[in-house]
Design a protein around this motif. Sequence first.
Motif, PDB file in Angstrom:
ATOM      1  N   ILE A  25       0.932  -1.331   0.164  1.00 61.22           N
ATOM      2  CA  ILE A  25      -0.068   0.104   0.003  1.00 61.22           C
ATOM      3  C   ILE A  25       0.695   1.233   0.122  1.00 61.22           C
ATOM      4  O   ILE A  25       1.632   1.327   0.829  1.00 61.22           O
ATOM      5  CB  ILE A  25      -1.007  -0.025   1.156  1.00 61.22           C
ATOM      6  CG1 ILE A  25      -1.815  -1.110   1.323  1.00 61.22           C
ATOM      7  CG2 ILE A  25      -1.794   1.396   1.109  1.00 61.22           C
ATOM      8  CD1 ILE A  25      -2.652  -1.371   2.592  1.00 61.22           C
ATOM      9  N   HIS A  68       0.882   5.213  -0.106  1.00 59.19           N
ATOM     10  CA  HIS A  68       0.058   6.419   0.165  1.00 59.19           C
ATOM     11  C   HIS A  68       0.676   7.530   0.365  1.00 59.19           C
ATOM     12  O   HIS A  68       1.492   7.594   0.977  1.00 59.19           O
ATOM     13  CB  HIS A  68      -1.008   5.946   1.470  1.00 59.19           C
ATOM     14  CG  HIS A  68      -0.237   5.533   2.613  1.00 59.19           C
ATOM     15  ND1 HIS A  68      -0.001   6.621   3.727  1.00 59.19           N
ATOM     16  CD2 HIS A  68       0.390   4.733   3.192  1.00 59.19           C
ATOM     17  CE1 HIS A  68       0.699   6.209   4.471  1.00 59.19           C
ATOM     18  NE2 HIS A  68       1.325   5.119   4.313  1.00 59.19           N
ATOM     19  N   THR A 114      -0.626  10.411   2.809  1.00 57.84           N
ATOM     20  CA  THR A 114      -2.249  10.825   3.669  1.00 57.84           C
ATOM     21  C   THR A 114      -1.493  12.251   4.345  1.00 57.84           C
ATOM     22  O   THR A 114      -0.946  11.884   5.269  1.00 57.84           O
ATOM     23  CB  THR A 114      -1.879   9.560   4.890  1.00 57.84           C
ATOM     24  OG1 THR A 114      -1.971   8.324   3.914  1.00 57.84           O
ATOM     25  CG2 THR A 114      -2.970   9.867   5.635  1.00 57.84           C
ATOM     26  N   PHE A 159      -7.114   5.560   4.348  1.00 57.28           N
ATOM     27  CA  PHE A 159      -5.955   4.515   4.384  1.00 57.28           C
ATOM     28  C   PHE A 159      -6.221   3.460   5.370  1.00 57.28           C
ATOM     29  O   PHE A 159      -5.888   2.290   5.182  1.00 57.28           O
ATOM     30  CB  PHE A 159      -4.678   5.538   4.707  1.00 57.28           C
ATOM     31  CG  PHE A 159      -3.470   4.496   5.375  1.00 57.28           C
ATOM     32  CD1 PHE A 159      -2.760   3.794   4.349  1.00 57.28           C
ATOM     33  CD2 PHE A 159      -3.105   4.507   6.663  1.00 57.28           C
ATOM     34  CE1 PHE A 159      -1.761   2.830   4.841  1.00 57.28           C
ATOM     35  CE2 PHE A 159      -2.061   3.836   7.050  1.00 57.28           C
ATOM     36  CZ  PHE A 159      -1.516   2.794   6.150  1.00 57.28           C
ATOM     37  N   GLU A 160      -6.624   3.731   6.633  1.00 57.11           N
ATOM     38  CA  GLU A 160      -6.921   2.853   7.509  1.00 57.11           C
ATOM     39  C   GLU A 160      -7.767   1.770   7.249  1.00 57.11           C
ATOM     40  O   GLU A 160      -7.559   0.558   7.672  1.00 57.11           O
ATOM     41  CB  GLU A 160      -6.991   3.376   9.092  1.00 57.11           C
ATOM     42  CG  GLU A 160      -6.051   3.948   9.543  1.00 57.11           C
ATOM     43  CD  GLU A 160      -6.171   5.149  10.760  1.00 57.11           C
ATOM     44  OE1 GLU A 160      -7.386   4.964  11.226  1.00 57.11           O
ATOM     45  OE2 GLU A 160      -5.168   5.605  11.612  1.00 57.11           O
ATOM     46  N   ARG A 200      -6.046  -0.573   4.850  1.00 53.85           N
ATOM     47  CA  ARG A 200      -5.160  -1.239   5.553  1.00 53.85           C
ATOM     48  C   ARG A 200      -5.742  -2.583   6.214  1.00 53.85           C
ATOM     49  O   ARG A 200      -5.566  -3.642   6.262  1.00 53.85           O
ATOM     50  CB  ARG A 200      -4.138  -0.519   6.387  1.00 53.85           C
ATOM     51  CG  ARG A 200      -3.088  -1.435   7.048  1.00 53.85           C
ATOM     52  CD  ARG A 200      -2.618  -0.668   8.204  1.00 53.85           C
ATOM     53  NE  ARG A 200      -3.563  -0.197   9.260  1.00 53.85           N
ATOM     54  CZ  ARG A 200      -3.696   0.723  10.007  1.00 53.85           C
ATOM     55  NH1 ARG A 200      -2.747   1.341   9.977  1.00 53.85           N
ATOM     56  NH2 ARG A 200      -4.662   0.790  11.065  1.00 53.85           N
ATOM     57  N   VAL A 253       0.896  -7.487   4.340  1.00 54.60           N
ATOM     58  CA  VAL A 253       0.727  -6.164   3.868  1.00 54.60           C
ATOM     59  C   VAL A 253       1.773  -5.180   4.392  1.00 54.60           C
ATOM     60  O   VAL A 253       1.994  -5.028   5.501  1.00 54.60           O
ATOM     61  CB  VAL A 253      -0.580  -5.787   4.631  1.00 54.60           C
ATOM     62  CG1 VAL A 253      -1.074  -4.374   3.990  1.00 54.60           C
ATOM     63  CG2 VAL A 253      -1.782  -6.536   4.192  1.00 54.60           C
ATOM     64  N   CYS A 284       2.947  -1.449   4.246  1.00 54.62           N
ATOM     65  CA  CYS A 284       2.467   0.108   3.803  1.00 54.62           C
ATOM     66  C   CYS A 284       3.516   1.030   3.676  1.00 54.62           C
ATOM     67  O   CYS A 284       4.342   1.131   4.856  1.00 54.62           O
ATOM     68  CB  CYS A 284       1.471   0.474   5.205  1.00 54.62           C
ATOM     69  SG  CYS A 284       0.111  -0.507   5.208  1.00 54.62           S
ATOM     70  N   ARG A 285       3.635   1.966   2.825  1.00 57.62           N
ATOM     71  CA  ARG A 285       4.806   2.597   2.641  1.00 57.62           C
ATOM     72  C   ARG A 285       4.174   3.932   2.110  1.00 57.62           C
ATOM     73  O   ARG A 285       3.579   4.362   1.240  1.00 57.62           O
ATOM     74  CB  ARG A 285       5.685   2.303   1.780  1.00 57.62           C
ATOM     75  CG  ARG A 285       6.288   0.987   1.645  1.00 57.62           C
ATOM     76  CD  ARG A 285       7.476   1.189   2.794  1.00 57.62           C
ATOM     77  NE  ARG A 285       8.248  -0.266   2.868  1.00 57.62           N
ATOM     78  CZ  ARG A 285       7.875  -1.289   3.792  1.00 57.62           C
ATOM     79  NH1 ARG A 285       6.876  -0.987   4.254  1.00 57.62           N
ATOM     80  NH2 ARG A 285       8.515  -2.229   3.891  1.00 57.62           N
ATOM     81  N   GLY A 320      -9.100  -2.767   0.063  1.00 54.53           N
ATOM     82  CA  GLY A 320      -8.150  -3.569   0.475  1.00 54.53           C
ATOM     83  C   GLY A 320      -8.245  -5.014   0.400  1.00 54.53           C
ATOM     84  O   GLY A 320      -7.539  -5.635  -0.029  1.00 54.53           O
TER      85      GLY A 320
END
Length: 152
Positions: free
Chosen positions: A6, A8, A10, A19-20, A23, A36, A38-39, A141
Motif C-alpha cells: 500500500i 499512500h 496521507t 488509508f486505515e 489497510r 501487507v 505500507c509505505r 483492500g
Amino acid sequence: MKRLLIVHHTTSPSLRAMFESVRDGAGTDEIEGVEVACRPALTATAVDALEADAYVLGTPANIGYMSGALKHFFDGIFYPCQDASAGRPYALYVHGNNDTTGAVRAVESIAKGLGWERVAHPVSVVGDPSRQDLQRCWELGATVAATIGEME
C-alpha cells in the motif's frame, strides 16, 4: 507468502481514515497468506515495488492531479519496474475537496504504462468520507489481498 504494497500519501484526517480502512481490509483474518506492507509515497522505492505482488495506491487530488508524492513514487519506479511488474494487480483510492477525476485518470494512465491490471474500481471520495465510503475502502483492500491470496 504474497505481499501487498500500500503506497499512500496521507495528508488529512479524511485520507487517514481511508488509508486505515484499506489497510484493515487488506489485513483481514479471512485472507491468509498475504503480508501487507505500507509505505508513504515519498519513501516507497523500486525495491518495495519489485518485492510486491500487488499494489493499492492512495492519494489526494491536488489541483486536478495526483499528489506530487505519488508522482515521485512513480518517477522512481517506472523504468526499473516496467517489465518486471507487468500484469500485477492494483487498485486506487482518491480523496478530493471538489473533484477527483484528473487524479484518477493520471494514476490509471501510469498504471497502464506499467502494465498493471486494475482489479477494482477506484474509490473516489469528495468531502468527508461517509461510513459507506470507508466500507468501500475496506472492500478495496480486501479485494486486492484476496486476488493475490488466490494466486499460485
